[in-house]
Design an enzyme around this catalytic site. Structure first.
Site, mmCIF file in Angstrom:
data_model
loop_
_atom_site.group_PDB
_atom_site.id
_atom_site.type_symbol
_atom_site.label_atom_id
_atom_site.label_comp_id
_atom_site.label_asym_id
_atom_site.label_seq_id
_atom_site.Cartn_x
_atom_site.Cartn_y
_atom_site.Cartn_z
ATOM 1 N N ASP A 162 -9.360 -50.248 -19.491
ATOM 2 C CA ASP A 162 -8.708 -49.925 -18.226
ATOM 3 C C ASP A 162 -9.711 -49.203 -17.327
ATOM 4 O O ASP A 162 -10.458 -48.327 -17.764
ATOM 5 C CB ASP A 162 -7.476 -49.033 -18.476
ATOM 6 C CG ASP A 162 -6.569 -48.954 -17.257
ATOM 7 O OD1 ASP A 162 -5.458 -49.497 -17.314
ATOM 8 O OD2 ASP A 162 -6.987 -48.346 -16.234
ATOM 9 N N HIS B 89 0.833 -57.162 -19.219
ATOM 10 C CA HIS B 89 -0.233 -56.505 -19.979
ATOM 11 C C HIS B 89 0.349 -55.392 -20.834
ATOM 12 O O HIS B 89 1.331 -54.760 -20.465
ATOM 13 C CB HIS B 89 -1.320 -55.947 -19.053
ATOM 14 C CG HIS B 89 -0.794 -55.079 -17.950
ATOM 15 N ND1 HIS B 89 -0.240 -55.605 -16.804
ATOM 16 C CD2 HIS B 89 -0.720 -53.735 -17.816
ATOM 17 C CE1 HIS B 89 0.146 -54.619 -16.002
ATOM 18 N NE2 HIS B 89 -0.124 -53.468 -16.605
ATOM 19 N N MET B 90 -0.305 -55.185 -21.960
ATOM 20 C CA MET B 90 0.059 -54.110 -22.870
ATOM 21 C C MET B 90 -1.046 -53.057 -22.808
ATOM 22 O O MET B 90 -2.223 -53.388 -22.927
ATOM 23 C CB MET B 90 0.167 -54.690 -24.289
ATOM 24 C CG MET B 90 0.470 -53.682 -25.367
ATOM 25 S SD MET B 90 0.353 -54.498 -26.964
ATOM 26 C CE MET B 90 1.952 -55.291 -27.029
ATOM 27 N N ASN C 151 4.765 -51.800 -19.004
ATOM 28 C CA ASN C 151 5.559 -51.436 -17.831
ATOM 29 C C ASN C 151 6.123 -52.703 -17.197
ATOM 30 O O ASN C 151 5.428 -53.719 -17.132
ATOM 31 C CB ASN C 151 4.689 -50.688 -16.816
ATOM 32 C CG ASN C 151 4.177 -49.357 -17.358
ATOM 33 O OD1 ASN C 151 4.900 -48.659 -18.064
ATOM 34 N ND2 ASN C 151 2.941 -49.008 -17.038
ATOM 35 N N GLU D 158 2.076 -52.043 -11.783
ATOM 36 C CA GLU D 158 1.260 -52.204 -10.565
ATOM 37 C C GLU D 158 0.613 -53.577 -10.483
ATOM 38 O O GLU D 158 0.433 -54.109 -9.393
ATOM 39 C CB GLU D 158 0.153 -51.140 -10.529
ATOM 40 C CG GLU D 158 0.685 -49.730 -10.290
ATOM 41 C CD GLU D 158 -0.390 -48.676 -10.443
ATOM 42 O OE1 GLU D 158 -1.558 -49.020 -10.726
ATOM 43 O OE2 GLU D 158 -0.046 -47.495 -10.292
ATOM 44 N N VAL D 159 0.240 -54.119 -11.632
ATOM 45 C CA VAL D 159 -0.417 -55.430 -11.654
ATOM 46 C C VAL D 159 0.552 -56.426 -12.277
ATOM 47 O O VAL D 159 0.992 -56.249 -13.422
ATOM 48 C CB VAL D 159 -1.735 -55.380 -12.452
ATOM 49 C CG1 VAL D 159 -2.371 -56.759 -12.496
ATOM 50 C CG2 VAL D 159 -2.697 -54.361 -11.831
#
Ligand code: AMP
Length: 116
Positions: free
Chosen positions: A29, A99-100, A86, A94-95
């Site tokens: 990240d 994704h994890m 999320n 946000e993206v």
């Protein structure tokens, strides 16, 4: 329009990729919240957890296997870690490419901040 994460999968923009195969990619990240903060994503674009379909089941199981493997590779298999997905606005996504988050390397504290 490919997502920013698809561009990482296709190596069109730089990222520190720590694992990649034909189904998933794992990379650091850009704004780490813990000593280890990795994003593990499907190579295909699934916008959110709410868009998962039955045909994605096997690939998503693989995502967890890769999370375990990357955690061990980065030395946090024994100490432990947290996996977070999320979803949409209230989830803080946000993206919009599923994704994890794999987080570890320190005590992470409570799962959620207390309610204001
Ligand atoms: P989420 O809030 O769950 O959608 O998380 C998106 C995550 O993607 C955030 O933790 C960002 O720091 C991370 N991120 C955004 N752009 C990049 C990038 N180009 N490379 C690596 N991580 C990124």
């Amino acid at each position: 329009m490919p997502t920013i994460f698809s561009k990482i999968v296709n190596r069109e923009i730089p990222a520190e990729i720590v694992y990649q195969d034909d189904r998933v990619t794992a990379f650091k990240d850009i704004h780490p919240l813990a000593p280890v903060h990795i994003l593990i994503i499907p190579n295909i674009e699934i916008p959110t957890a709410d868009d998962i379909q039955p045909e994605h089941e096997a690939m998503l199981g693989h995502l967890f296997v890769v999370a375990q493997q990357v955690a061990r590779q980065l030395g946090i298999g024994e100490s432990g870690y947290r996996l977070i997905v999320n979803c949409k606005g209230d989830g803080g996504q946000e993206v919009f490419h599923l994704h994890m988050h794999l987080l570890g390397g320190r005590k992470l504290g409570p799962m959620l901040a207390p309610k204001e």
